[in-house]
Design a protein around this motif. Sequence first.
Motif, PDB file in Angstrom:
ATOM      1  N   MET A  51       0.844  -1.178   0.000  1.00 40.23           N
ATOM      2  CA  MET A  51       0.000   0.000   0.000  1.00 40.23           C
ATOM      3  C   MET A  51       0.890   1.242   0.000  1.00 40.23           C
ATOM      4  O   MET A  51       1.753   1.409   0.858  1.00 40.23           O
ATOM      5  N   TRP A  52       0.669   2.108  -0.943  1.00 37.38           N
ATOM      6  CA  TRP A  52       1.568   3.243  -1.128  1.00 37.38           C
ATOM      7  C   TRP A  52       1.435   4.289  -0.033  1.00 37.38           C
ATOM      8  O   TRP A  52       2.411   4.961   0.299  1.00 37.38           O
ATOM      9  N   VAL A  53       0.265   4.440   0.569  1.00 37.80           N
ATOM     10  CA  VAL A  53       0.100   5.436   1.637  1.00 37.80           C
ATOM     11  C   VAL A  53       0.926   5.043   2.853  1.00 37.80           C
ATOM     12  O   VAL A  53       1.564   5.883   3.488  1.00 37.80           O
ATOM     13  N   ARG A  54       0.943   3.765   3.157  1.00 38.38           N
ATOM     14  CA  ARG A  54       1.723   3.285   4.302  1.00 38.38           C
ATOM     15  C   ARG A  54       3.218   3.515   4.069  1.00 38.38           C
ATOM     16  O   ARG A  54       3.947   3.936   4.970  1.00 38.38           O
ATOM     17  N   GLN A  55       3.688   3.266   2.858  1.00 36.90           N
ATOM     18  CA  GLN A  55       5.103   3.465   2.536  1.00 36.90           C
ATOM     19  C   GLN A  55       5.474   4.951   2.616  1.00 36.90           C
ATOM     20  O   GLN A  55       6.525   5.305   3.161  1.00 36.90           O
ATOM     21  N   ILE A  56       4.615   5.814   2.097  1.00 41.19           N
ATOM     22  CA  ILE A  56       4.860   7.256   2.190  1.00 41.19           C
ATOM     23  C   ILE A  56       4.889   7.691   3.649  1.00 41.19           C
ATOM     24  O   ILE A  56       5.733   8.489   4.061  1.00 41.19           O
ATOM     25  N   HIS A  57       3.973   7.147   4.444  1.00 35.75           N
ATOM     26  CA  HIS A  57       3.919   7.488   5.867  1.00 35.75           C
ATOM     27  C   HIS A  57       5.215   7.093   6.575  1.00 35.75           C
ATOM     28  O   HIS A  57       5.723   7.849   7.409  1.00 35.75           O
ATOM     29  N   ARG A  58       5.741   5.943   6.233  1.00 37.25           N
ATOM     30  CA  ARG A  58       7.007   5.497   6.849  1.00 37.25           C
ATOM     31  C   ARG A  58       8.155   6.427   6.481  1.00 37.25           C
ATOM     32  O   ARG A  58       8.970   6.799   7.336  1.00 37.25           O
ATOM     33  N   TRP A  59       8.258   6.807   5.214  1.00 39.49           N
ATOM     34  CA  TRP A  59       9.342   7.696   4.800  1.00 39.49           C
ATOM     35  C   TRP A  59       9.184   9.086   5.411  1.00 39.49           C
ATOM     36  O   TRP A  59      10.174   9.721   5.791  1.00 39.49           O
ATOM     37  N   LEU A  60       7.960   9.558   5.514  1.00 39.97           N
ATOM     38  CA  LEU A  60       7.735  10.853   6.148  1.00 39.97           C
ATOM     39  C   LEU A  60       8.116  10.824   7.626  1.00 39.97           C
ATOM     40  O   LEU A  60       8.633  11.808   8.156  1.00 39.97           O
ATOM     41  N   SER A  61       7.850   9.706   8.286  1.00 35.23           N
ATOM     42  CA  SER A  61       8.214   9.612   9.700  1.00 35.23           C
ATOM     43  C   SER A  61       9.730   9.626   9.875  1.00 35.23           C
ATOM     44  O   SER A  61      10.237  10.211  10.846  1.00 35.23           O
ATOM     45  N   MET A  62      10.456   9.035   8.946  1.00 35.04           N
ATOM     46  CA  MET A  62      11.923   9.093   9.018  1.00 35.04           C
ATOM     47  C   MET A  62      12.425  10.516   8.786  1.00 35.04           C
ATOM     48  O   MET A  62      13.342  10.978   9.478  1.00 35.04           O
ATOM     49  N   ALA A  63      11.822  11.223   7.826  1.00 34.38           N
ATOM     50  CA  ALA A  63      12.220  12.607   7.571  1.00 34.38           C
ATOM     51  C   ALA A  63      11.903  13.492   8.770  1.00 34.38           C
ATOM     52  O   ALA A  63      12.703  14.361   9.148  1.00 34.38           O
TER      53      ALA A  63
END
Length: 70
Positions: free
Chosen positions: A1-13
């Motif tokens: 799921m692309w929203v979950r992946q974006i959420h993970r990268w945003l949390s790292m940033a």
Amino acid sequence: MWVRQIHRWLSMAFTLAVIANIVAMTMQVQAVWIGFLALVPLIPLLATGLYLFAKPYLDQRDGVRREARS
């Protein structure tokens, strides 16, 4: 799921921005933009987090039952 992946990268940033802010504060650097740096990923992080929170309830309401994915 692309929203979950974006959420993970945003949390790292966001985490990196907070660490940069803490380092700048310990070095007593007076740069306001470093403080605002954490807000850039925080706003879309909030949006994706709210979506991921509400998705199971919305799916259940629509009658769609799916197994939880990791």
